[in-house]
Design a protein around this motif. Structure first.
Motif, mmCIF file in Angstrom:
data_model
loop_
_atom_site.group_PDB
_atom_site.id
_atom_site.type_symbol
_atom_site.label_atom_id
_atom_site.label_comp_id
_atom_site.label_asym_id
_atom_site.label_seq_id
_atom_site.Cartn_x
_atom_site.Cartn_y
_atom_site.Cartn_z
ATOM 1 N N ASP A 21 -1.791 -4.967 -10.314
ATOM 2 C CA ASP A 21 -0.342 -5.167 -10.247
ATOM 3 C C ASP A 21 0.298 -4.226 -9.230
ATOM 4 O OD1 ASP A 21 -0.082 -6.990 -12.686
ATOM 5 O OD2 ASP A 21 -1.079 -5.243 -13.549
ATOM 6 N N VAL A 22 -0.215 -2.981 -9.213
ATOM 7 C CA VAL A 22 0.343 -1.930 -8.362
ATOM 8 C C VAL A 22 -0.772 -1.365 -7.498
ATOM 9 C CG1 VAL A 22 1.478 0.329 -8.311
ATOM 10 C CG2 VAL A 22 2.089 -1.337 -10.071
ATOM 11 N N LEU A 23 -0.489 -1.158 -6.214
ATOM 12 C CA LEU A 23 -1.465 -0.612 -5.282
ATOM 13 C C LEU A 23 -0.907 0.661 -4.662
ATOM 14 C CD1 LEU A 23 -2.471 -4.033 -3.749
ATOM 15 C CD2 LEU A 23 -3.866 -2.629 -5.257
ATOM 16 N N LEU A 24 -1.664 1.756 -4.784
ATOM 17 C CA LEU A 24 -1.230 3.065 -4.305
ATOM 18 C C LEU A 24 -2.045 3.489 -3.098
ATOM 19 C CD1 LEU A 24 -1.115 5.072 -7.684
ATOM 20 C CD2 LEU A 24 0.791 3.905 -6.575
ATOM 21 N N GLY A 25 -1.361 3.814 -2.003
ATOM 22 C CA GLY A 25 -2.008 4.364 -0.827
ATOM 23 C C GLY A 25 -1.303 5.630 -0.398
ATOM 24 N N VAL A 26 -1.640 6.108 0.786
ATOM 25 C CA VAL A 26 -0.947 7.261 1.366
ATOM 26 C C VAL A 26 -0.250 6.806 2.646
ATOM 27 C CG1 VAL A 26 -1.167 9.590 2.319
ATOM 28 C CG2 VAL A 26 -2.558 8.924 0.349
ATOM 29 N N LYS A 27 -1.007 6.498 3.699
ATOM 30 C CA LYS A 27 -0.422 6.059 4.959
ATOM 31 C C LYS A 27 -0.254 4.540 4.966
ATOM 32 C CE LYS A 27 0.243 8.727 7.901
ATOM 33 N NZ LYS A 27 -0.565 9.519 8.816
ATOM 34 N N GLU A 28 0.233 3.999 6.097
ATOM 35 C CA GLU A 28 0.500 2.568 6.199
ATOM 36 C C GLU A 28 -0.750 1.734 5.907
ATOM 37 O OE1 GLU A 28 2.834 4.180 9.868
ATOM 38 O OE2 GLU A 28 1.254 4.919 8.537
ATOM 39 N N VAL A 29 -0.532 0.634 5.218
ATOM 40 C CA VAL A 29 -1.602 -0.331 4.937
ATOM 41 C C VAL A 29 -1.794 -1.224 6.165
ATOM 42 C CG1 VAL A 29 -2.273 -2.290 3.463
ATOM 43 C CG2 VAL A 29 -1.115 -0.291 2.467
ATOM 44 N N ARG A 30 -3.040 -1.537 6.463
ATOM 45 C CA ARG A 30 -3.301 -2.460 7.581
ATOM 46 C C ARG A 30 -2.714 -3.840 7.250
ATOM 47 N NH1 ARG A 30 -9.459 -2.568 9.239
ATOM 48 N NH2 ARG A 30 -9.552 -3.417 7.111
ATOM 49 N N ILE A 31 -2.119 -4.457 8.239
ATOM 50 C CA ILE A 31 -1.421 -5.731 8.028
ATOM 51 C C ILE A 31 -2.340 -6.776 7.418
ATOM 52 C CG2 ILE A 31 -0.360 -7.665 9.270
ATOM 53 C CD1 ILE A 31 0.887 -5.516 11.134
ATOM 54 N N GLU A 32 -3.587 -6.825 7.877
ATOM 55 C CA GLU A 32 -4.518 -7.841 7.381
ATOM 56 C C GLU A 32 -4.980 -7.584 5.947
ATOM 57 O OE1 GLU A 32 -7.017 -5.074 10.124
ATOM 58 O OE2 GLU A 32 -4.943 -5.805 9.941
ATOM 59 N N ASP A 33 -4.667 -6.398 5.399
ATOM 60 C CA ASP A 33 -5.134 -6.059 4.058
ATOM 61 C C ASP A 33 -4.102 -6.327 2.958
ATOM 62 O OD1 ASP A 33 -7.554 -5.233 5.071
ATOM 63 O OD2 ASP A 33 -6.995 -3.121 5.213
ATOM 64 N N PHE A 34 -2.874 -6.677 3.324
ATOM 65 C CA PHE A 34 -1.838 -6.886 2.308
ATOM 66 C C PHE A 34 -2.179 -8.074 1.400
ATOM 67 C CE2 PHE A 34 1.119 -4.494 5.156
ATOM 68 C CZ PHE A 34 1.531 -3.556 4.212
ATOM 69 N N ILE A 35 -1.957 -7.872 0.095
ATOM 70 C CA ILE A 35 -2.155 -8.923 -0.899
ATOM 71 C C ILE A 35 -0.773 -9.393 -1.343
ATOM 72 C CG2 ILE A 35 -3.182 -9.531 -3.121
ATOM 73 C CD1 ILE A 35 -5.044 -7.091 -2.757
ATOM 74 N N PRO A 36 -0.464 -10.681 -1.214
ATOM 75 C CA PRO A 36 0.885 -11.174 -1.532
ATOM 76 C C PRO A 36 1.301 -10.874 -2.976
ATOM 77 C CG PRO A 36 -0.381 -12.850 -0.368
ATOM 78 C CD PRO A 36 -1.347 -11.753 -0.704
ATOM 79 N N GLY A 37 2.604 -10.627 -3.133
ATOM 80 C CA GLY A 37 3.205 -10.528 -4.454
ATOM 81 C C GLY A 37 2.970 -9.244 -5.206
ATOM 82 N N LYS A 38 2.325 -8.258 -4.597
ATOM 83 C CA LYS A 38 2.017 -7.013 -5.294
ATOM 84 C C LYS A 38 3.111 -5.960 -5.077
ATOM 85 C CE LYS A 38 -1.960 -8.740 -6.518
ATOM 86 N NZ LYS A 38 -2.204 -9.178 -7.901
ATOM 87 N N ILE A 39 3.038 -4.905 -5.894
ATOM 88 C CA ILE A 39 3.882 -3.729 -5.700
ATOM 89 C C ILE A 39 3.038 -2.696 -4.961
ATOM 90 C CG2 ILE A 39 5.213 -1.893 -6.800
ATOM 91 C CD1 ILE A 39 5.552 -3.734 -9.231
ATOM 92 N N TYR A 40 3.507 -2.271 -3.798
ATOM 93 C CA TYR A 40 2.776 -1.292 -2.990
ATOM 94 C C TYR A 40 3.571 0.014 -2.907
ATOM 95 C CZ TYR A 40 -0.816 -4.409 -0.969
ATOM 96 O OH TYR A 40 -1.893 -5.228 -0.764
ATOM 97 N N PHE A 41 2.856 1.126 -3.023
ATOM 98 C CA PHE A 41 3.424 2.452 -2.783
ATOM 99 C C PHE A 41 2.682 3.079 -1.609
ATOM 100 C CE2 PHE A 41 4.837 1.789 -7.045
ATOM 101 C CZ PHE A 41 5.831 2.726 -7.358
ATOM 102 N N PHE A 42 3.403 3.457 -0.550
ATOM 103 C CA PHE A 42 2.814 4.221 0.553
ATOM 104 C C PHE A 42 3.946 4.690 1.464
ATOM 105 C CE2 PHE A 42 2.629 -0.255 1.845
ATOM 106 C CZ PHE A 42 3.130 -0.250 3.138
ATOM 107 N N PHE A 43 3.617 5.563 2.404
ATOM 108 C CA PHE A 43 4.584 5.974 3.427
ATOM 109 C C PHE A 43 4.609 4.891 4.495
ATOM 110 C CE2 PHE A 43 3.422 10.152 1.649
ATOM 111 C CZ PHE A 43 4.673 10.696 1.431
ATOM 112 N N SER A 44 5.693 4.113 4.552
ATOM 113 C CA SER A 44 5.722 2.949 5.444
ATOM 114 C C SER A 44 6.177 3.273 6.860
ATOM 115 C CB SER A 44 6.631 1.866 4.858
ATOM 116 O OG SER A 44 8.004 2.215 5.011
#
Length: 402
Positions: free
Chosen positions: A66-89
């Motif tokens: 449901d929730v995905l936690l990262g630190v730096k920006e997520v690679r564009i090709e790795d995004f999963i639709p409809g999720k809640i993402y936490f990272f420094f954008s």
């Protein structure tokens, strides 16, 4: 609720993590309805085996989270639709290099929660790596000063096992009567002051700093906006007025530029605000600063010698004030030597991650997993349901490609 810890995909790779293995266990004990899984990674400061040893599942496919936690920006090709993402954008200042990221987040109807804008009910930031940027930035500045003046050599911070080892190396430094100026009073500046106090450098007032032309030992001063900016209309300085109308101010740092040997810049800078000093002022024979540790690292920003970001492996370069050119580090005593690493907390990834995760658990997760009564998550959500949220509607033209 299922939470996934993302593998960092940005280049250069980032070894930090939002939660350490022990903190993952703590989250599941504190919030029994939460499950934490970890995407395998070969570069984390905490290994896959360390997570697995505490029965944290390793899971390549995080599409059931449901929730995905990262630190730096997520690679564009790795995004999963409809999720809640936490990272420094790095999108809230309309950073051009992340325009496509913001567009993708909107297209995939992702709720993007940016750590940088997580604030409490009083509007103060509650999470970040600022303290460690300050700790390492101050250490790097002192290291540069020693190398430039052939006084001492410090082990690079990223080669230290942890913060304790880094601070231990400082204990062997015997500073000459150097004059150090620190700008800012946030988390970054707090980290800088920790290092200077560990070294037992004497703190003085701004007036004392200017008047003490030949101190007997090393001294430092902490400078706030009223010390280096003044109103163009001649009215008295007012901090809230400065924050709201920075364009009505001009720099007044010059007296400190004539009195400082090492500048550690750790103050947030608004592009509408005056620069700290100009390239022309750096040509002045009375400009005394010989080493600048620019922790804020605003390229072509408030400090004109910061013409590029440096790297952890190659942290220093020289700025020739007369030509405006960059030259090899410590190649000419008349140059200003610059430290401008833009990912300083990565030099102490384990300590930085531990501190960051602690703040997540204490200050963010109750709002995420129980009730967002102070609108902490809501207020930091840049996007939701395919749209920009109200506080971030100013990004609409940017997202539209304008």
């Amino acid at each position: 609720m299922k939470v996934g810890i993302l593998r960092e995909g940005k280049t250069p790779p980032d070894k930090r993590v939002p939660l350490t293995p022990e903190q993952c266990v703590e989250v599941m004990r504190t919030f029994p309805e939460v499950t934490v899984v970890v995407q395998p990674s070969p570069i984390r400061s905490f290994t896959d085996d360390e997570y697995a040893a505490l029965d944290i599942p390793l899971q390549e496919d995080l599409s059931d989270c449901d929730v995905l936690l990262g630190v730096k920006e997520v690679r564009i090709e790795d995004f999963i639709p409809g999720k809640i993402y936490f990272f420094f954008s790095h999108t809230i200042k309309k950073q051009e290099y992340n325009r496509k990221l913001l567009q993708t987040v909107l297209e995939k109807k992702i709720q993007l929660v940016d750590y940088e804008v997580l604030t409490n009910k009083d509007g103060f930031r509650i999470i970040g790596f600022g303290r460690f940027a300050g700790l390492v930035g101050a250490y790097n500045g002192l290291r540069a000063f020693g190398l430039k003046n052939v006084l001492y050599e410090l082990k690079p911070a990223h080669q230290c096992a942890d913060l304790a080892e880094m601070l231990h190396h400082l204990e062997n430094v015997n500073l000459p009567p150097v004059k150090i100026a620190v700008t800012g009073d946030g988390r970054v500046a707090g980290g800088v002051l920790e290092v200077l106090e560990h070294l037992k450098v004497m703190r003085v007032t701004p007036e004392g700093f200017l008047n003490e032309t030949e101190p007997e030992s090393a001294i430092y001063v902490q400078l706030l906006p009223n010390n280096y900016a003044k109103r163009t209309d001649g009215e008295a300085f007012d901090l809230m007025h400065f924050f709201n109308h920075p364009e009505m101010y001009e720099n007044s740092f010059h007296p400190f530029a004539e009195a400082t040997d090492l500048l550690i810049a750790s103050a947030y800078w608004d592009p509408k605000a005056p620069v700290l000093f100009t390239s022309e002022e750096m040509k002045d024979p009375d400009f005394r600063i010989s080493v600048i540790s620019d922790i804020t690292c605003d390229i072509e920003g408030s400090i004109p010698s910061t013409k590029k970001a440096s790297t952890i492996d190659d942290p220093f370069y020289d700025y020739n004030p007369q030509s405006g050119d960059l030259e090899d580090a410590f190649s000419n005593p008349k140059n200003v030597s610059v430290q401008a690493v833009d990912n300083l907390p990565c030099e102490l990834p384990k300590d930085a991650s531990l501190d960051f995760g602690r703040n997540l658990i204490d200050k963010v997760f109750p709002s995420l997993f129980i009730k967002d009564k102070d609108a902490i998550i809501e207020g930091a959500s840049i996007t939701k349901d395919g749209k920009l949220t109200e506080p971030f509607l100013y990004l609409q033209d940017f997202a539209n490609g304008k």
